[in-house]
Design an enzyme around this catalytic site. Structure first.
Site, PDB file in Angstrom:
ATOM      1  CG  HIS A   1       1.008   3.557  -6.060  1.00 22.04           C
ATOM      2  ND1 HIS A   1      -0.210   3.148  -5.574  1.00 22.04           N
ATOM      3  CD2 HIS A   1       0.727   4.254  -7.200  1.00 22.04           C
ATOM      4  CE1 HIS A   1      -1.173   3.579  -6.370  1.00 22.04           C
ATOM      5  NE2 HIS A   1      -0.631   4.242  -7.372  1.00 22.04           N
TER       6      HIS A   1
ATOM      7  CG  ASP B   1       0.341   2.138  -2.526  1.00 25.77           C
ATOM      8  OD1 ASP B   1       0.574   3.360  -2.535  1.00 25.77           O
ATOM      9  OD2 ASP B   1      -0.269   1.566  -3.442  1.00 25.77           O
TER      10      ASP B   1
ATOM     11  CB  SER C   1      -3.033   3.439  -9.554  1.00 24.03           C
ATOM     12  OG  SER C   1      -3.136   4.522  -8.689  1.00 24.03           O
TER      13      SER C   1
END
Length: 686
Positions: free
Chosen positions: A629, A597, A510
């Site tokens: 994600h 995601d 991320s």
């Protein structure tokens, strides 16, 4: 569930941007050094570290009659339930076959186990319940493309909960009263424009929070399910960490975490009738907000101070006596309580010894008796786990960066916390960026250290938990001071003799994936290689594709990152985007991405890979069609870590467990660059 979980800052920490479980040029000349450091330490199998735990997440029903936990059914994590006095009679009460159930909790009436589940990582979570007596399962929110939020439960209205549902308008969560027995949903209050609500134990909405133009929050009193015209409290971006924690059961006291007129958040108790506030706890080192509260009265009994390590401070003498007794029985490590009955006579407790296998127990308070329930990962018992070290690293402008270092087994023979000789290092960057790294058992640290690497995790500016100055020092500093903090940490590790400048990899998910891309584009020769997991390549496009239910977060995100609606803001975002400097990449790069995601969409990885391909720059790109994600399914998690391990071994020379069948057993699609990693082409053949 307290309102603090719906304050603007906390969703941001879960945003782009959250921490994750988590081309090639040959740089293999460190192999001998890594081998010497690790010595004859046994290789810990990846499956032992990243496969399903045997059991996890134990909970007690409020009435103490039932025990529940997560455990696999045919390789997929599901919910199991047993009588609390007969744990051996546990049975699975859910039957998810495709995707692990992320967790569960109990209804107030102790009759239903509740859980949320999405589809293939799309984060459109529905709320489900299972009647433990009949086995009947209900889908309480049977809506497509809707994300449910838990808003409140009760100790008196046991059959009901409040939930937020964005089925009317995907941007806003309306408050609904849900009857858990009948499944009936009743609209209580529309959520238009509000970031969240605070409810009391009688399931009455008491406060509403709305983002304001200053990047903070306006708080409104709510009466008869209608918000007041004017806020009674407003914060700016600087004090966006301020917010309610929750009411006592009688509704007479409201606890706050508040950073106004101070740097770190303190805990206050406010009399809801007079408005008078009383300071409960403060610490100049860390934000306060995590508390232990009486399950009947809701009164705060203890609070946590989490600076370098987590420390519990007790206001209730009886509770402190229990913790002292538990500490003596369980030995070194952090004692934690994950569940308490309403009568407070039984607890689920655990111990995190960091470098030993954690265990979970049932604690009978009256009898002062501990009954072992399970060890989550028994295959790690006796494994060569290593300690985690704490460090305070100075950034170039004097800011102190609380950090964590793990050294390979045998790298510190005299136990002084310093490496005997330099070893390769992996800089492991947390997501968020509005989140933080913490002290405790860390599977990624243990894995990488076992392979011969030092592992360094840094709470760079913008990380949460260390005061508002630390947090706001990261505003519009993506790729600038935030990146410099990581570089300064690497310099520290070199000066400490942990590693050498040419043997450092950067890796993260991320925001950590963004940091990995920034490392190779903004400072092309600083890192030997990089691993990007669902990372952001273009700040403009990621802000343009965020989920609709993040509408309330936009203003704060724009101020913290750069405003895409203004030319000045777009210039800031472009300057901080690795995509525009993709042609600068000269070091090996591995990318992992989930196709579903919703936070950092597949396009973020696609576009930087396309830019690199256009310049004939090597890159290895792995796509998972059933992931979001991060990699929730263990076969995907293990498979990508296997590829990562081979990649780092080629780059830094650490030890490598063979790929074997792990890639074939995952859903990995090698979109580009399999040939850059020896053995990967063969490992993907079916």
């Amino acid at each position: 569930m307290s309102f603090s979980s719906t304050r603007l800052l906390t969703p941001l920490a879960a945003c782009l941007l959250a921490a994750l479980p988590l081309a090639s040029l040959a740089h293999g000349h460190m192999k001998a050094s890594a081998s010497l450091t690790v010595g004859d330490t046994p290789l810990i199998p990846r499956a032992a570290l990243f496969g399903n735990p045997v059991k996890a997440g134990a909970q007690l029903s409020p009435n103490g009659k039932w025990l529940s936990w997560m455990a696999p059914v045919n390789g997929v994590m599901n919910v199991w339930v047993a009588p609390s006095d007969k744990p051996g009679e546990a049975k699975a009460v859910t039957e998810s076959k495709d995707r692990p159930i992320p967790g569960h909790f109990w209804s107030g009436n102790s009759e239903q186990v509740l859980f949320v589940k999405d589809n293939a990582g799309d984060e459109n979570f529905r709320l489900y319940g299972v009647n433990v007596a009949t086995g009947e399962q209900k889908d309480y929110t049977p809506f497509d493309k809707v994300r449910v939020r838990m808003m409140g439960g009760s100790t008196t209205r046991l059959d009901e909960v409040l939930v937020g549902i964005n089925n009317r308008d995907p941007r806003w969560h309306d408050v609904h009263l849900l009857n858990l027995k009948t499944g009936e949903l009743k609209l209580v209050m529309k959520g238009d424009g509000y970031a969240g609500f605070q409810v009391d134990d009688s399931l009455q909405v008491r406060l509403a929070a709305r983002p304001n133009a200053a990047g903070g929050i306006d708080y409104f009193e709510v009466k008869d399910n209608a918000a007041a015209d004017k806020p009674f409290l407003s914060t700016s971006l600087e004090d966006s960490s301020t917010g309610p924690i929750g009411f006592t059961t009688d509704g007479k006291t409201l606890y706050w975490m508040d950073s106004r007129d101070r740097d770190t958040t303190a805990v206050f108790a406010q009399d809801t009738r007079t408005g008078e506030r009383k300071l409960i706890a403060e610490d100049p080192r860390a934000d306060l907000g995590a508390t232990l509260r009486d399950p009947v009265t809701g009164v705060v009994q203890a609070y946590a101070v989490d600076y370098l390590t987590n420390e519990w401070k007790f206001l209730d003498k009886r509770l402190k006596a229990d913790f002292d007794w538990l500490q003596k029985q369980l030995g070194p490590g952090e004692v934690f309580v994950s569940s308490r009955t309403r009568a407070d006579d039984k607890w689920i407790v655990g111990i995190d010894p960091v470098s030993k296998v954690a265990a979970t127990y049932l604690y009978d308070r009256k009898a002062k008796k501990l009954s072992p329930l399970y060890v989550a990962r028994p295959e790690l018992q006796g494994a060569p786990l290593v300690p985690m070290l704490t460090a305070e690293i100075k950034a170039r402008d004097g800011l102190t960066l609380p950090s964590y270092l793990t050294l390979p087994k045998g790298a510190d023979t005299n136990g002084d916390g310093k490496a005997d000789q330099p070893v390769p290092l992996v800089l492991l960057v947390h997501g968020g960026p509005w989140a933080r790294d913490g002290y405790g058992y860390n599977g990624q640290h243990q894995w990488l250290a076992n392979r011969g690497y030092a592992v360094l995790s840094v709470n760079f500016r913008a990380s949460t938990g260390f005061g508002k100055k630390f947090l706001n020092a990261g505003n519009q500093q993506w790729g600038l001071a935030m990146h410099n903090d990581l570089l300064d940490a690497v310099d520290w590790a070199v000066k400490q003799g942990v590693t050498t400048k040419d043997k450092v990899a950067i890796m993260g998910g991320s925001y950590g994936g963004y940091a990995a891309l920034a490392g190779l584009t903004f400072t092309p020769t600083t890192f030997a290689c990089a691993v990007d997991i669902v990372g952001i390549s273009n700040l403009e496009t990621v802000l343009g594709s965020i989920p609709p239910y993040w509408e309330a977060l936009k203003k704060q995100m724009y101020i913290r990152m750069g405003d895409p609606t203004t030319e000045e803001g777009r210039a800031i975002l472009r300057a901080a985007s690795p995509l525009y400097k993709a042609d600068q990449i000269v070091r090996p790069l591995l990318i992992g991405q989930g196709a579903n995601d919703p936070r950092v969409k597949q396009a973020e990885s696609d576009q930087i890979v396309s830019a690199m391909k256009a310049k004939n720059i090597p890159v290895t790109y792995v796509l998972y069609p059933d992931a979001g994600h991060g990699f929730a399914k263990p076969n995907n998690r293990i498979g990508f870590n296997a590829i990562t391990e081979a990649f780092l071994g080629q780059c830094l020379g650490g030890r490598v467990e063979p790929l074997g069948e792990t890639v074939r057993q995952s859903t990995a699609q090698i979109v580009h660059g399999a040939e850059h990693l020896p053995g990967l082409v063969d490992a993907t053949k079916k």
